[in-house]
Design a protein around this motif. Structure first.
Motif, PDB file in Angstrom:
ATOM      1  N   ARG A  59       0.816  -1.221   0.000  1.00 16.49           N
ATOM      2  CA  ARG A  59       0.000   0.000   0.000  1.00 16.49           C
ATOM      3  C   ARG A  59       0.849   1.271   0.000  1.00 16.49           C
ATOM      4  N   LEU A  67      -5.636  -0.204  -3.776  1.00 11.84           N
ATOM      5  CA  LEU A  67      -7.024   0.174  -3.503  1.00 11.84           C
ATOM      6  C   LEU A  67      -7.962  -0.378  -4.584  1.00 11.84           C
ATOM      7  N   LEU A  94      -6.722   1.081   3.325  1.00 15.26           N
ATOM      8  CA  LEU A  94      -6.147   1.425   2.038  1.00 15.26           C
ATOM      9  C   LEU A  94      -6.534   2.841   1.612  1.00 15.26           C
ATOM     10  N   MET A  95      -7.735   3.260   1.963  1.00 17.95           N
ATOM     11  CA  MET A  95      -8.116   4.633   1.647  1.00 17.95           C
ATOM     12  C   MET A  95      -7.251   5.628   2.417  1.00 17.95           C
ATOM     13  N   THR A  98      -3.965   5.703   0.552  1.00 16.43           N
ATOM     14  CA  THR A  98      -4.084   6.397  -0.724  1.00 16.43           C
ATOM     15  C   THR A  98      -4.081   7.903  -0.538  1.00 16.43           C
TER      16      THR A  98
END
Length: 405
Positions: A59, A67, A94-95, A98
């Motif tokens: 990630r 994502l 994951l958000m 990101t």
């Protein structure tokens, strides 16, 4: 030794903190996948486990692909009417990554897109189940992860910018301090040159005369030696006043004013005591000058007369013209004939004139004049100038080597 091992352990943990956190988070995601997907069968459990762990581990390097991969896997489980809780939870982490590790200025677009796709798919597959208050938690979890990542990224960017500004300010202060030190060194060097060059030139001339007088007329050596003594006393006093800026804090400030044009007659009398003839003319009504211009005018006259005494033919003319806006000074002397053993100047005296005039927003032109003469022409403002001094091409000095110091 135990303390050293502990310190080494701390250093190792500090260096690998990001990797260790990824491993711990991947382990938690794997455990969650095993717990939530075990009832669905080993195949699906292995797939969810693999996708979750792999996405967590990559990630930082590939946040958007990770994502998208987990979003696709979660969308597949929603379409199959068996949404994976583990994948939905991993989507929040994951958000966060990101929003934190990408340069996108609107990370909420990712959060709305992912949560919106999953919600619409759920409505199409099972409207009654997804059209419920519990579905708001999906939006809150995914959008909350993005908001938290964006906040952390902005905080880090702010700290980095503040740190950079502090470093830049520190560098600027150091550069300014160095510039001030160089300016002060230049000022002291210029003052010492002007003071020492003048009086040492007088002493040099009188010492030569003393040697001649003692050899032929010893009874006449007294006045010449007295001039040497007075000149040496004067140079010592002026050197002391120049280097007084280097005294320790707390010492008493000197109350002697800086020399100005009002002391030019005394300067001329000192030259006259050595046999150097100087004609002083004044045009206009004298008026007070700014301190920096007054000092510059005196030092330029002093340097010009010193050069005329050393390299001229025994006489000079000084003209001071006053106007409402400026004072103009002109020093003329006959250029002496070249002779063997005659000292040559370094040019620092003329350079010092230009620097002094520029500092006072004035100009200097120096060089040979018609009739075999050397001319120094100075123009200085009679009022306080506005703004910092600007270098002017007219302030440059032109000299052909006939008269330099």
């Amino acid at each position: 030794m135990g303390t050293d091992i502990i310190e080494l352990g701390r250093d190792w943990v500090t260096r690998h903190r990001a990797r260790l956190s990824d491993l711990l988070l991947a382990g938690a995601a794997g455990a969650l996948a095993l717990q939530s997907e075990w009832q669905a069968g080993p195949g699906r459990t292995a797939a969810v486990l693999a996708v979750s762990v792999a996405a967590i581990l990559v990630r930082r390097r590939w946040p958007v692909p990770a994502l998208l991969a987990v979003t696709a896997a979660a969308l597949l489980t929603v379409v199959l009417e068996t949404p994976s809780g583990a994948l939905l939870l991993v989507l929040g982490a994951l958000m966060y990554s990101t929003a934190l590790h990408t340069s996108h200025r609107r990370p909420w677009l990712y959060a709305l897109s992912v949560s919106g796709i999953l919600f619409l798919a759920g409505l199409l597959v099972d409207f009654d189940h997804w059209w419920a208050a519990s579905s708001i938690g999906l939006f809150a979890w995914i959008c909350g992860g993005g908001a938290l990542g964006d906040a952390v990224r902005n905080r880090r960017a702010y700290i980095a910018e503040v740190t950079e500004r502090a470093l830049q300010a520190e560098r600027t202060r150091e550069d300014e301090a160095r510039r001030r030190v160089m300016d002060e060194r230049l000022r002291i060097a210029r003052e010492l040159h002007d003071v020492v060059a003048h009086h040492i030139a007088v002493i040099n001339v009188q010492a030569g005369a003393a040697g001649h007088v003692i050899a032929r007329h010893p009874e006449q050596a007294g006045p010449v030696l007295e001039v040497i003594r007075e000149a040496s006393d004067t140079v010592l006093r002026e050197i002391k006043s120049v280097i007084s800026v280097l005294r320790e804090p707390g010492e008493t400030d000197s109350t002697e004013p800086s020399p100005g044009l009002d002391r030019v007659p005394d300067l001329i009398r000192n030259f006259a005591a050595t046999g150097f003839r100087i004609e002083l003319r004044s045009d206009g009504e004298p008026r007070p000058l700014p301190a920096i211009a007054d000092l510059a005018a005196y030092r330029i006259v002093q340097e010009s007369l010193t050069n005329a005494h050393r390299y001229g033919r025994g006489a000079a003319e000084v003209t001071i013209a006053w106007t409402a806006r400026a004072v103009t000074i002109e020093v003329l002397n006959d250029i002496g004939a070249a002779r063997p053993g005659r000292p040559t100047g370094s040019g620092f005296g003329l350079l010092g004139m230009r620097e002094r005039a520029a500092a006072a927003h004035g100009t200097v032109v120096a060089g040979p004049a018609p009739g075999g003469r050397f001319r120094v022409h100075v123009t200085l403002p009679a009022t306080e100038p506005a703004g910092p001094p600007q270098h002017d091409a007219a302030a440059d000095i032109t000299a052909e080597g006939d008269q330099r110091s």
